[in-house]
Design a protein around this motif. Sequence first.
Motif, PDB file in Angstrom:
ATOM      1  N   ILE A 108       0.839  -1.199   0.000  1.00 45.71           N
ATOM      2  CA  ILE A 108       0.000   0.000   0.000  1.00 45.71           C
ATOM      3  C   ILE A 108       0.876   1.250   0.000  1.00 45.71           C
ATOM      4  CG2 ILE A 108      -1.988  -1.109   1.072  1.00 45.71           C
ATOM      5  CD1 ILE A 108      -1.144   0.066   3.741  1.00 45.71           C
ATOM      6  N   THR A 109       0.295   2.363  -0.398  1.00 42.29           N
ATOM      7  CA  THR A 109       1.066   3.582  -0.660  1.00 42.29           C
ATOM      8  C   THR A 109       1.556   4.272   0.611  1.00 42.29           C
ATOM      9  OG1 THR A 109      -1.003   4.825  -0.817  1.00 42.29           O
ATOM     10  CG2 THR A 109      -0.060   3.990  -2.867  1.00 42.29           C
ATOM     11  N   SER A 110       1.142   3.814   1.773  1.00 47.46           N
ATOM     12  CA  SER A 110       1.685   4.371   3.018  1.00 47.46           C
ATOM     13  C   SER A 110       3.013   3.717   3.381  1.00 47.46           C
ATOM     14  CB  SER A 110       0.689   4.202   4.166  1.00 47.46           C
ATOM     15  OG  SER A 110       0.365   2.843   4.361  1.00 47.46           O
ATOM     16  N   PHE A 159      -9.784   8.440  -6.090  1.00 47.99           N
ATOM     17  CA  PHE A 159     -10.238   8.592  -4.715  1.00 47.99           C
ATOM     18  C   PHE A 159      -9.151   8.243  -3.720  1.00 47.99           C
ATOM     19  CE2 PHE A 159     -13.329   9.032  -1.482  1.00 47.99           C
ATOM     20  CZ  PHE A 159     -13.227   7.983  -0.595  1.00 47.99           C
ATOM     21  N   GLU A 160      -8.349   7.244  -4.059  1.00 43.89           N
ATOM     22  CA  GLU A 160      -7.371   6.746  -3.101  1.00 43.89           C
ATOM     23  C   GLU A 160      -5.937   7.154  -3.420  1.00 43.89           C
ATOM     24  OE1 GLU A 160      -6.119   2.508  -1.012  1.00 43.89           O
ATOM     25  OE2 GLU A 160      -7.428   2.531  -2.754  1.00 43.89           O
ATOM     26  N   PHE A 161      -5.562   7.126  -4.715  1.00 45.79           N
ATOM     27  CA  PHE A 161      -4.158   7.340  -5.067  1.00 45.79           C
ATOM     28  C   PHE A 161      -4.062   7.776  -6.517  1.00 45.79           C
ATOM     29  CE2 PHE A 161      -0.199   5.457  -6.821  1.00 45.79           C
ATOM     30  CZ  PHE A 161       0.726   6.147  -6.056  1.00 45.79           C
ATOM     31  N   THR A 162      -3.355   8.888  -6.741  1.00 51.03           N
ATOM     32  CA  THR A 162      -3.097   9.373  -8.088  1.00 51.03           C
ATOM     33  C   THR A 162      -1.618   9.722  -8.193  1.00 51.03           C
ATOM     34  OG1 THR A 162      -5.320  10.300  -8.269  1.00 51.03           O
ATOM     35  CG2 THR A 162      -3.688  11.099  -9.821  1.00 51.03           C
ATOM     36  N   ALA A 168      -5.974   5.351  -9.078  1.00 52.08           N
ATOM     37  CA  ALA A 168      -6.444   4.112  -8.460  1.00 52.08           C
ATOM     38  C   ALA A 168      -7.957   4.129  -8.320  1.00 52.08           C
ATOM     39  CB  ALA A 168      -5.805   3.927  -7.092  1.00 52.08           C
ATOM     40  N   MET A 169      -8.563   2.997  -8.592  1.00 48.76           N
ATOM     41  CA  MET A 169      -9.989   2.843  -8.407  1.00 48.76           C
ATOM     42  C   MET A 169     -10.219   2.264  -7.009  1.00 48.76           C
ATOM     43  SD  MET A 169     -12.652   0.382 -10.494  1.00 48.76           S
ATOM     44  CE  MET A 169     -12.451   1.253 -12.036  1.00 48.76           C
ATOM     45  N   SER A 170     -10.735   3.063  -6.125  1.00 45.91           N
ATOM     46  CA  SER A 170     -10.972   2.598  -4.763  1.00 45.91           C
ATOM     47  C   SER A 170     -12.378   2.017  -4.667  1.00 45.91           C
ATOM     48  CB  SER A 170     -10.826   3.757  -3.776  1.00 45.91           C
ATOM     49  OG  SER A 170     -11.067   3.315  -2.469  1.00 45.91           O
ATOM     50  N   ILE A 171     -12.469   0.796  -4.156  1.00 47.81           N
ATOM     51  CA  ILE A 171     -13.762   0.139  -4.002  1.00 47.81           C
ATOM     52  C   ILE A 171     -14.267   0.322  -2.580  1.00 47.81           C
ATOM     53  CG2 ILE A 171     -13.450  -1.544  -5.849  1.00 47.81           C
ATOM     54  CD1 ILE A 171     -12.497  -3.548  -3.732  1.00 47.81           C
ATOM     55  N   LEU A 216       3.141  -2.432  -8.248  1.00 48.27           N
ATOM     56  CA  LEU A 216       4.196  -2.421  -7.242  1.00 48.27           C
ATOM     57  C   LEU A 216       5.307  -1.446  -7.589  1.00 48.27           C
ATOM     58  CD1 LEU A 216       5.422  -3.621  -4.662  1.00 48.27           C
ATOM     59  CD2 LEU A 216       6.362  -5.469  -6.063  1.00 48.27           C
ATOM     60  N   ASP A 217       5.783  -1.449  -8.847  1.00 47.84           N
ATOM     61  CA  ASP A 217       6.896  -0.571  -9.215  1.00 47.84           C
ATOM     62  C   ASP A 217       6.520   0.898  -9.092  1.00 47.84           C
ATOM     63  OD1 ASP A 217       5.124  -0.682 -11.331  1.00 47.84           O
ATOM     64  OD2 ASP A 217       6.669  -0.782 -12.878  1.00 47.84           O
ATOM     65  N   LEU A 218       5.244   1.223  -9.324  1.00 46.93           N
ATOM     66  CA  LEU A 218       4.800   2.610  -9.205  1.00 46.93           C
ATOM     67  C   LEU A 218       4.763   3.038  -7.735  1.00 46.93           C
ATOM     68  CD1 LEU A 218       3.797   4.953 -11.016  1.00 46.93           C
ATOM     69  CD2 LEU A 218       1.476   4.250 -10.460  1.00 46.93           C
ATOM     70  N   ILE A 219       4.349   2.142  -6.863  1.00 45.86           N
ATOM     71  CA  ILE A 219       4.338   2.458  -5.431  1.00 45.86           C
ATOM     72  C   ILE A 219       5.763   2.681  -4.932  1.00 45.86           C
ATOM     73  CG2 ILE A 219       3.726   1.649  -3.125  1.00 45.86           C
ATOM     74  CD1 ILE A 219       1.464   0.064  -4.324  1.00 45.86           C
ATOM     75  N   ILE A 220       6.688   1.830  -5.379  1.00 42.38           N
ATOM     76  CA  ILE A 220       8.090   1.977  -4.969  1.00 42.38           C
ATOM     77  C   ILE A 220       8.644   3.319  -5.433  1.00 42.38           C
ATOM     78  CG2 ILE A 220      10.420   1.087  -5.319  1.00 42.38           C
ATOM     79  CD1 ILE A 220       9.203  -1.724  -5.432  1.00 42.38           C
ATOM     80  N   GLU A 221       8.356   3.697  -6.664  1.00 39.58           N
ATOM     81  CA  GLU A 221       8.811   4.991  -7.182  1.00 39.58           C
ATOM     82  C   GLU A 221       8.201   6.135  -6.380  1.00 39.58           C
ATOM     83  OE1 GLU A 221       8.068   7.760 -11.094  1.00 39.58           O
ATOM     84  OE2 GLU A 221       8.256   5.577 -11.416  1.00 39.58           O
ATOM     85  N   TYR A 222       6.922   6.005  -6.079  1.00 36.86           N
ATOM     86  CA  TYR A 222       6.220   7.029  -5.297  1.00 36.86           C
ATOM     87  C   TYR A 222       6.846   7.185  -3.909  1.00 36.86           C
ATOM     88  CZ  TYR A 222       2.568   8.858  -2.201  1.00 36.86           C
ATOM     89  OH  TYR A 222       1.875   9.553  -1.245  1.00 36.86           O
TER      90      TYR A 222
END
Length: 229
Positions: A108-110, A159-162, A168-171, A216-222
Motif C-alpha cells: 500500500i502507498t503508506s 479517490f485513493e491514489f493518483t 487508483a480505483m478505490s472500491i 508495485l513498481d509505481l508504489i516503490i517509485e512514489y
Amino acid sequence: MSIPNTELYSQIKKKLTKFKPKIISLPEFKQSAVLMLLIPVKNSFHLVFTTRSRHIHSHQGQMSFPGGRFDSSYDDDLQETALRETGEEIGVNSNHIEIIGQLNDLPITSGYIISPFVGLYQGEIPVTYSLNPVEVADLVEIPIDFFLQQPLFQDKIDFEFTYQGFKAMSIFVDYINPKNKKTYHIWGATAHITAEFFKICFDHHLTKPEYSRPPLDLIIEYLSNRSKH
C-alpha cells in the motif's frame, strides 16, 4: 466447540489450503499483518471488522481488520503478528484461533505490505471482546451472507491514489448494522482484502473487471520520491 455448517467451513478451508498466496518482501516496505477472523454464528460465519481509533498515527477512523506492524521483539513471523495484534486490539486470545489460510500480500502507498491471514474462532460463543481504546474505536461482526449477496462493491476513480497519470480505483461498500442502524464504510485496502477472500473461497466477484490496485513498481517509485521531500 462444534462448528456450525461444517460443509461451509470445509469449503473455505479447502479453497484456502489450495491457494498459494503471493508473498512480497522488499526493503522499501515495512511488514504488517491482519487477521480476517471468522466467528461461527448459527449456520454460517461472521467476519470481524474494527474501526481504527483517532489516537493512532495513520488511517484514523477507517475500517480495518485487527492487525499491525511486524515486531521482531515479539513475533517469529507475520502470522504471529496477526494473532498478537488481534489479542492486543480486541482481546481474542490466539489459543482460540485456528489459522486456516493466507491471502496475497498487499503493498500500500503508506509504505507497508499487508499480509492477510484467515482464522477461525474456536472459543466460547458468544465471543467476549475487550477493545483497546488506544487502537480501536469500534467493532462490528458482519455476516458473510451480506457480502455473498452483494452484486459488486461500488467504486470511485481518483479517490485513493493518483500518481504519474495512474488513478487508483478505490472500491467500497456500506454495511448498516441492523442492531443500532449505524453505517460502517469499508473501503480501500480492507475492501480489497475482503473482495479477494470471497473470490478465492466462493468464486464470488465483488469488483469490476477493470478494477486494479497501483502496480508495485509505481508504489516503490512514489515512496522513493516522497522520501526525498
